[in-house]
Scaffold this motif. Sequence first.
Motif, short mmCIF file in Angstrom:
data_model
loop_
_atom_site.label_atom_id
_atom_site.label_comp_id
_atom_site.label_asym_id
_atom_site.label_seq_id
_atom_site.Cartn_x
_atom_site.Cartn_y
_atom_site.Cartn_z
N UNK A 14 0.84 -1.20 0.00
CA UNK A 14 0.00 0.00 0.00
C UNK A 14 0.88 1.25 0.00
N UNK A 15 0.75 2.05 -1.04
CA UNK A 15 1.56 3.25 -1.24
C UNK A 15 1.18 4.32 -0.22
N UNK A 16 2.11 4.64 0.66
CA UNK A 16 1.90 5.60 1.75
C UNK A 16 0.79 5.13 2.69
N UNK A 17 0.66 3.82 2.82
CA UNK A 17 -0.42 3.23 3.60
C UNK A 17 -1.68 3.14 2.76
N UNK A 18 -2.71 2.51 3.32
CA UNK A 18 -3.98 2.37 2.60
C UNK A 18 -4.81 3.63 2.86
N UNK A 19 -4.46 4.69 2.14
CA UNK A 19 -5.08 5.98 2.42
C UNK A 19 -6.28 6.23 1.53
N UNK A 20 -7.19 7.05 2.04
CA UNK A 20 -8.40 7.44 1.31
C UNK A 20 -8.82 8.80 1.86
N UNK A 32 -3.63 5.37 8.03
CA UNK A 32 -3.39 4.73 6.74
C UNK A 32 -2.57 3.46 6.90
N UNK A 33 -1.58 3.50 7.76
CA UNK A 33 -0.76 2.31 7.99
C UNK A 33 -1.58 1.22 8.67
N UNK A 34 -2.39 1.61 9.64
CA UNK A 34 -3.23 0.61 10.32
C UNK A 34 -4.23 -0.02 9.35
N UNK A 35 -4.78 0.78 8.44
CA UNK A 35 -5.72 0.23 7.46
C UNK A 35 -5.05 -0.81 6.57
N UNK A 36 -3.81 -0.54 6.18
CA UNK A 36 -3.06 -1.51 5.37
C UNK A 36 -2.82 -2.80 6.15
N UNK A 40 -4.06 -6.77 5.46
CA UNK A 40 -3.02 -7.74 5.17
C UNK A 40 -2.03 -7.32 4.10
N UNK A 41 -1.93 -6.01 3.82
CA UNK A 41 -1.01 -5.53 2.81
C UNK A 41 0.34 -5.16 3.41
N UNK A 42 1.38 -5.20 2.59
CA UNK A 42 2.62 -4.55 2.96
C UNK A 42 2.40 -3.04 2.96
N UNK A 43 3.33 -2.33 3.57
CA UNK A 43 3.19 -0.88 3.70
C UNK A 43 4.44 -0.19 3.20
N UNK A 44 4.26 0.84 2.39
CA UNK A 44 5.36 1.71 1.98
C UNK A 44 5.11 3.09 2.56
N UNK A 242 3.36 -5.18 -6.73
CA UNK A 242 3.00 -3.80 -7.02
C UNK A 242 2.88 -2.97 -5.75
N UNK A 243 3.24 -1.70 -5.90
CA UNK A 243 2.95 -0.67 -4.91
C UNK A 243 1.73 0.07 -5.45
N UNK A 244 0.62 0.03 -4.74
CA UNK A 244 -0.66 0.48 -5.30
C UNK A 244 -1.30 1.57 -4.45
N UNK A 245 -2.24 2.28 -5.06
CA UNK A 245 -3.10 3.19 -4.31
C UNK A 245 -4.38 3.43 -5.12
N UNK A 246 -5.43 3.85 -4.43
CA UNK A 246 -6.67 4.22 -5.10
C UNK A 246 -7.65 3.09 -5.28
N UNK A 247 -7.28 1.86 -4.91
CA UNK A 247 -8.18 0.72 -4.95
C UNK A 247 -7.69 -0.31 -3.95
N UNK A 248 -8.49 -1.34 -3.73
CA UNK A 248 -8.14 -2.37 -2.75
C UNK A 248 -8.06 -3.71 -3.46
N UNK A 249 -6.86 -4.19 -3.77
CA UNK A 249 -6.70 -5.50 -4.43
C UNK A 249 -6.83 -6.64 -3.42
#
Length: 260
Positions: A14-20, A32-36, A40-44, A242-249
């Motif tokens: 998750x790019x900069x955490x799972x932010x929204x 954002x980090x806690x959401x990631x 179960x995602x890795x965190x960047x 992938x390092x992702x953002x904007x959706x939840x894979x």
Amino acid sequence: MASRLSWLVARPIAHRGLHDRAAGVIENTSSAVQAAIDHGFGVEIDVQVTADGEAVVFHDSKLDRLTEASGLVADRPLRELVTLDVGGGADRIWTLGECLDLVGGKVPLVVEVKASRGGDTRLARRVAELLSDRGGPVAAKSFDPRVLVLLRSLAPRTPRGVVGDAFDPADASWAHLSGAQRFVARNMLHWRATRPDFVSWNVRDLTRRSVRLSRSSGVPVMAWTVRTPEDQARAALGADQMVFEGFVPAPTLGTGVSEA
């Protein structure tokens, strides 16, 4: 792929955490980090240096975009920065140490070390100190070869990665680099000095020969930043994760990003 780094590319990152931002979860915050972690995602994350040499989790060199303050992060001491809320939400600027405590080895954490002004090495030194003291799956990465050389010296057991892309001269982000510096960076000609354990490369530039050669030699490649189905398809062809953002894979390699 080197087996010792299988954990690094086992889950989407998750790019900069799972932010929204629409939901009030701002990039690089504890929320954002806690959401990631919860997904179960890795965190960047990104880190910047404070005036008194601490590493804080914040992307921009300036405070203006995400806080009500202005000016450089590096001009403020930690005691001032931790009073600033981020994006108008409940989260405040926090330290890398606090982030490491929150993640606690539950998921992989990748720390991007931002280049400092004037060859200031305090940030890289602080990151090396903190990551060397921690167990669990942690890694550091940077666009700056000088940072990687220093990390190699100070924290040789901490996996380190080079971040890169095409370094297009038309991109204002690289205006501070000379043509020669961009050439070295885009072709990773610093490899013998930096000896990166992994590559983190722009998803739009994965077909570059240097990236393909790195991957074929067993060096894991993560693709940044995946935001669209087209980006995800590119990552599936040319990267290990992938390092992702904007959706939840889905939180596994089964999302279409193949293992080398």
